[in-house]
Design a protein around this motif. Sequence first.
Motif, PDB file in Angstrom:
ATOM      1  N   UNK A 118      -6.246 -27.775 -74.781  1.00  0.00           N
ATOM      2  CA  UNK A 118      -7.191 -27.534 -75.867  1.00  0.00           C
ATOM      3  C   UNK A 118      -6.578 -27.841 -77.232  1.00  0.00           C
ATOM      4  N   UNK A 119      -5.275 -27.611 -77.366  1.00  0.00           N
ATOM      5  CA  UNK A 119      -4.624 -27.880 -78.646  1.00  0.00           C
ATOM      6  C   UNK A 119      -3.922 -29.238 -78.633  1.00  0.00           C
ATOM      7  N   UNK A 120      -2.971 -29.421 -77.722  1.00  0.00           N
ATOM      8  CA  UNK A 120      -2.156 -30.642 -77.776  1.00  0.00           C
ATOM      9  C   UNK A 120      -2.923 -31.897 -77.359  1.00  0.00           C
ATOM     10  N   UNK A 121      -3.589 -31.867 -76.213  1.00  0.00           N
ATOM     11  CA  UNK A 121      -4.282 -33.061 -75.752  1.00  0.00           C
ATOM     12  C   UNK A 121      -5.505 -33.389 -76.597  1.00  0.00           C
ATOM     13  N   UNK A 160      -0.758 -37.489 -82.314  1.00  0.00           N
ATOM     14  CA  UNK A 160       0.243 -38.321 -81.641  1.00  0.00           C
ATOM     15  C   UNK A 160       0.684 -37.712 -80.315  1.00  0.00           C
ATOM     16  N   UNK A 161      -0.208 -36.971 -79.670  1.00  0.00           N
ATOM     17  CA  UNK A 161       0.144 -36.367 -78.395  1.00  0.00           C
ATOM     18  C   UNK A 161       0.915 -35.082 -78.577  1.00  0.00           C
ATOM     19  N   UNK A 218      -8.420 -26.510 -88.542  1.00  0.00           N
ATOM     20  CA  UNK A 218      -8.583 -27.861 -87.994  1.00  0.00           C
ATOM     21  C   UNK A 218      -8.737 -28.881 -89.124  1.00  0.00           C
ATOM     22  N   UNK A 219      -9.541 -28.560 -90.135  1.00  0.00           N
ATOM     23  CA  UNK A 219      -9.692 -29.479 -91.273  1.00  0.00           C
ATOM     24  C   UNK A 219      -8.345 -29.734 -91.949  1.00  0.00           C
ATOM     25  N   UNK A 220      -7.554 -28.682 -92.086  1.00  0.00           N
ATOM     26  CA  UNK A 220      -6.236 -28.827 -92.703  1.00  0.00           C
ATOM     27  C   UNK A 220      -5.370 -29.771 -91.879  1.00  0.00           C
ATOM     28  N   UNK A 221      -5.407 -29.587 -90.555  1.00  0.00           N
ATOM     29  CA  UNK A 221      -4.624 -30.463 -89.686  1.00  0.00           C
ATOM     30  C   UNK A 221      -5.078 -31.908 -89.754  1.00  0.00           C
ATOM     31  N   UNK A 222      -6.375 -32.121 -89.849  1.00  0.00           N
ATOM     32  CA  UNK A 222      -6.912 -33.479 -89.985  1.00  0.00           C
ATOM     33  C   UNK A 222      -6.459 -34.102 -91.303  1.00  0.00           C
ATOM     34  N   UNK A 223      -6.578 -33.334 -92.382  1.00  0.00           N
ATOM     35  CA  UNK A 223      -6.190 -33.831 -93.704  1.00  0.00           C
ATOM     36  C   UNK A 223      -4.703 -34.189 -93.756  1.00  0.00           C
ATOM     37  N   UNK A 224      -3.885 -33.447 -93.010  1.00  0.00           N
ATOM     38  CA  UNK A 224      -2.445 -33.712 -92.992  1.00  0.00           C
ATOM     39  C   UNK A 224      -2.072 -34.854 -92.060  1.00  0.00           C
ATOM     40  N   UNK A 225      -3.040 -35.319 -91.255  1.00  0.00           N
ATOM     41  CA  UNK A 225      -2.761 -36.377 -90.299  1.00  0.00           C
ATOM     42  C   UNK A 225      -2.161 -35.884 -89.001  1.00  0.00           C
ATOM     43  N   UNK A 226      -2.081 -34.552 -88.825  1.00  0.00           N
ATOM     44  CA  UNK A 226      -1.508 -33.984 -87.602  1.00  0.00           C
ATOM     45  C   UNK A 226      -2.533 -33.939 -86.475  1.00  0.00           C
ATOM     46  N   UNK A 227      -3.820 -33.774 -86.828  1.00  0.00           N
ATOM     47  CA  UNK A 227      -4.885 -33.656 -85.837  1.00  0.00           C
ATOM     48  C   UNK A 227      -5.755 -34.900 -85.846  1.00  0.00           C
ATOM     49  N   UNK A 228      -6.364 -35.154 -84.704  1.00  0.00           N
ATOM     50  CA  UNK A 228      -7.376 -36.199 -84.617  1.00  0.00           C
ATOM     51  C   UNK A 228      -8.598 -35.803 -85.445  1.00  0.00           C
ATOM     52  N   UNK A 229      -9.435 -36.788 -85.732  1.00  0.00           N
ATOM     53  CA  UNK A 229     -10.638 -36.547 -86.539  1.00  0.00           C
ATOM     54  C   UNK A 229     -11.758 -36.019 -85.640  1.00  0.00           C
TER      55      UNK A 229
END
Length: 208
Positions: free
Chosen positions: A189-192, A197-198, A137-148
Motif C-alpha cells: 500500500x505504501x511502497x509499491x 522509485x520503488x 500524500x500531496x507533500x510526498x508528490x510535491x517532493x517527488x517521493x510519491x507517484x502522482x
Amino acid sequence: MSGDDSTRAAIMDATFRALANHGYADLTVQAIADEFEKSKSLIHYHYDSKADLMVAFLSHLLDEFIDEVEGGGPDDPRERLLRMAEIVVVGLGDDAATRDFHTALLGMRAQAPFEPDLQEQLVENDRLIRGVVADIVREGIDEGAFRDVDPERYAALFRSTIEGAQSHDVILGDAAPTDEAFAGIEAYLIDDLLMADGVPDGADDGGA
C-alpha cells in the motif's frame, strides 16, 4: 493549562481506562468516576450525559492521534504514513491494554448507527484523518517521493485498510494476521503503490 482544562484532561484519561477495563457496552459514568480521582458530580458538571462525554472523548482521541502522527514525529512522508499505520494496526505500548482499548472502540463504532451524535463525531474524525493522509500524500508528490496518485482516493483506501486490520485483530484475537497485515500495508500500500522509485533505501524487501 487552566483548572477546567486540567479536569477535562483527567476525565479523558479516566474514560480511556474505563473503556479498556469494561468495554463500551458496559461503560457507565460510574465506571468512569471509579477511575477518576475527583467526584462523579464533577464529571456531570462538565458533561451532561454519557453520550456527551463519549463525543468529547472521540474528539480528544482524534487530537491525540494527529499529535502522535504529526507532532514531533518523522518529517518524511513515507515514515509518517507508516507511523500512522503502526499506531492503528499494531498499537503502541502494552499489547493487552491496546487490544482491550481497540475492543472498546470497535464496540463504540458498532453502536454508531443507533446513536446519531456518536456517528456524527466518528464521521468528523474520519474526514479529518483522511485529510491528514491526503495532505501527507500531496507533500510526498510535491517532493517527488510519491507517484502522482489521487490523494483523496488514496486516503480513503489507506484509512479503510488500517481500520479493517485493527478490527480484524480485535475480532480474531491471537489468530489475527496482524503482523502480516502491517507488513503488507508497508510493502504494497505504501511502497509499491506510492513510492516513485520503488522500495526506498533501507526498507525490507521481504527477502525477494
